[in-house]
Design a protein around this motif. Sequence first.
Motif, PDB file in Angstrom:
ATOM      1  N   GLY A 108     -22.378  -7.704  42.651  1.00  0.00           N
ATOM      2  CA  GLY A 108     -21.709  -7.554  43.619  1.00  0.00           C
ATOM      3  C   GLY A 108     -22.613  -8.304  45.045  1.00  0.00           C
ATOM      4  O   GLY A 108     -23.613  -7.587  45.303  1.00  0.00           O
TER       5      GLY A 108
ATOM      6  N   HIS B 141     -24.907  -7.600  53.569  1.00  0.00           N
ATOM      7  CA  HIS B 141     -24.261  -6.614  53.017  1.00  0.00           C
ATOM      8  C   HIS B 141     -24.883  -6.611  51.492  1.00  0.00           C
ATOM      9  O   HIS B 141     -24.498  -5.614  50.689  1.00  0.00           O
ATOM     10  CB  HIS B 141     -22.933  -7.092  52.356  1.00  0.00           C
ATOM     11  CG  HIS B 141     -21.863  -7.069  53.537  1.00  0.00           C
ATOM     12  ND1 HIS B 141     -20.650  -7.669  53.340  1.00  0.00           N
ATOM     13  CD2 HIS B 141     -21.849  -6.402  54.775  1.00  0.00           C
ATOM     14  CE1 HIS B 141     -19.977  -7.218  54.458  1.00  0.00           C
ATOM     15  NE2 HIS B 141     -20.834  -6.688  55.269  1.00  0.00           N
TER      16      HIS B 141
ATOM     17  N   THR C  76     -27.392  -5.123  48.699  1.00  0.00           N
ATOM     18  CA  THR C  76     -28.009  -3.979  48.538  1.00  0.00           C
ATOM     19  C   THR C  76     -29.375  -4.328  48.035  1.00  0.00           C
ATOM     20  O   THR C  76     -29.652  -5.352  47.523  1.00  0.00           O
ATOM     21  CB  THR C  76     -27.222  -2.821  47.487  1.00  0.00           C
ATOM     22  OG1 THR C  76     -27.237  -3.647  46.321  1.00  0.00           O
ATOM     23  CG2 THR C  76     -25.851  -2.559  48.118  1.00  0.00           C
TER      24      THR C  76
ATOM     25  N   ALA D  77     -28.920  -5.117  44.278  1.00  0.00           N
ATOM     26  CA  ALA D  77     -28.730  -6.281  44.067  1.00  0.00           C
ATOM     27  C   ALA D  77     -29.805  -7.480  44.273  1.00  0.00           C
ATOM     28  O   ALA D  77     -29.764  -8.413  43.505  1.00  0.00           O
ATOM     29  CB  ALA D  77     -27.385  -6.751  45.030  1.00  0.00           C
TER      30      ALA D  77
ATOM     31  N   GLY E 288     -17.794  -9.776  46.796  1.00  0.00           N
ATOM     32  CA  GLY E 288     -17.411  -8.110  46.962  1.00  0.00           C
ATOM     33  C   GLY E 288     -18.200  -7.425  45.956  1.00  0.00           C
ATOM     34  O   GLY E 288     -19.159  -7.419  45.894  1.00  0.00           O
ATOM     35  N   ASP E 289     -17.051  -6.566  45.179  1.00  0.00           N
ATOM     36  CA  ASP E 289     -17.587  -5.889  44.110  1.00  0.00           C
ATOM     37  C   ASP E 289     -17.027  -6.324  42.876  1.00  0.00           C
ATOM     38  O   ASP E 289     -15.628  -6.465  42.829  1.00  0.00           O
ATOM     39  CB  ASP E 289     -17.449  -4.406  44.313  1.00  0.00           C
ATOM     40  CG  ASP E 289     -17.872  -3.361  43.175  1.00  0.00           C
ATOM     41  OD1 ASP E 289     -18.862  -2.822  43.325  1.00  0.00           O
ATOM     42  OD2 ASP E 289     -17.005  -3.387  41.935  1.00  0.00           O
TER      43      ASP E 289
ATOM     44  N   SER F  44     -15.830  -4.807  40.238  1.00  0.00           N
ATOM     45  CA  SER F  44     -14.586  -3.851  39.893  1.00  0.00           C
ATOM     46  C   SER F  44     -13.517  -4.083  40.438  1.00  0.00           C
ATOM     47  O   SER F  44     -12.417  -3.432  40.041  1.00  0.00           O
ATOM     48  CB  SER F  44     -15.392  -2.516  39.612  1.00  0.00           C
ATOM     49  OG  SER F  44     -15.262  -2.040  41.189  1.00  0.00           O
TER      50      SER F  44
ATOM     51  N   PRO G 100     -23.031  -3.019  41.680  1.00  0.00           N
ATOM     52  CA  PRO G 100     -21.805  -2.761  42.693  1.00  0.00           C
ATOM     53  C   PRO G 100     -22.402  -3.590  44.106  1.00  0.00           C
ATOM     54  O   PRO G 100     -23.502  -3.622  44.604  1.00  0.00           O
ATOM     55  CB  PRO G 100     -21.513  -1.362  42.873  1.00  0.00           C
ATOM     56  CG  PRO G 100     -22.929  -0.745  42.565  1.00  0.00           C
ATOM     57  CD  PRO G 100     -23.700  -1.696  41.602  1.00  0.00           C
ATOM     58  N   GLY G 101     -21.308  -3.924  44.650  1.00  0.00           N
ATOM     59  CA  GLY G 101     -21.227  -4.457  46.026  1.00  0.00           C
ATOM     60  C   GLY G 101     -20.196  -3.930  47.092  1.00  0.00           C
ATOM     61  O   GLY G 101     -19.270  -3.220  46.734  1.00  0.00           O
TER      62      GLY G 101
ATOM     63  N   THR H  46     -17.126  -3.904  49.388  1.00  0.00           N
ATOM     64  CA  THR H  46     -15.977  -4.559  49.152  1.00  0.00           C
ATOM     65  C   THR H  46     -15.344  -4.891  50.453  1.00  0.00           C
ATOM     66  O   THR H  46     -15.714  -4.528  51.557  1.00  0.00           O
ATOM     67  CB  THR H  46     -15.024  -3.691  48.474  1.00  0.00           C
ATOM     68  OG1 THR H  46     -14.493  -2.554  49.302  1.00  0.00           O
ATOM     69  CG2 THR H  46     -15.525  -3.096  47.259  1.00  0.00           C
TER      70      THR H  46
END
Length: 254
Positions: A8, A16, A18, A21, A112-113, A115, A141-142, A144
């Motif tokens: 993400g 954004h 992380t 990431a 985004g993410d 999921s 995850p990212g 959203t």
Amino acid sequence: MRKLLFIGIGAGNPDHMTVQAINGLNRADVLFIPDKGASKSDLAELRRQICDRFVTNPKSRRVEFDVPVRAEPAPSYRATVDDWHEAIAEIYEGLIRDELAEDGCGAFLIWGDPSLYDSALRILERVRLRGNVAFELEVIPGITAIQALAASHATALNRIGDSILVTTGRRLTEEGLPANAATTVVMLDGKCAFNTLADQDVFIQWGAYLGTPDEIILSGRLGDVGAEIEKVREEARRKKGWIMDTYLLRKPGD
């Protein structure tokens, strides 16, 4: 065995990203970048900028691939999406087979993410079920668009003790606001479904291109700002050739 990372990358702002990431990008031998055509070239360019900024692995390489355009839903929305996903699954399978060594690691940069209202995980499951290529999957995850929207409006998503519903513009048009959720977040709305609501006292917080230099946010009573949002949205879409937006709805008194 091949390893796939679904990373993400946030809602449009490279900040954004992380730490997890960024580390994931640098673990990959191959970075897969989707290209949705000239009208959405900004989306591929942002992924390139993220790679330019954060990737320090000298052995990694980038592979760009074309994403087929989804046909207009006819006669069945689900059947149209199913055919589109099948076509993308064929592309994914070819990329995994042809671009990754048997012990290689590849990363897909997911807006985004992975999921939330993104089809990549479902499409990859189609590839797995075909059984032609074996792989392990890790999801990172990212941030959203929902989180970015709340941050830009400096608001909490939920009210104390109340629930939140996340839905689509199509479902909002068909079903209206839910009776059991004080807050409704609407995504994937290409037709300003908020205009179908009878209650014009609903409060709306809308945002487009969230987290980017082109970010636009508007808020207020639906009856007061609904037409303005629709106008601003159309002008922005015409100017850039694409738009990504989402919005939050709250019932009067909430």
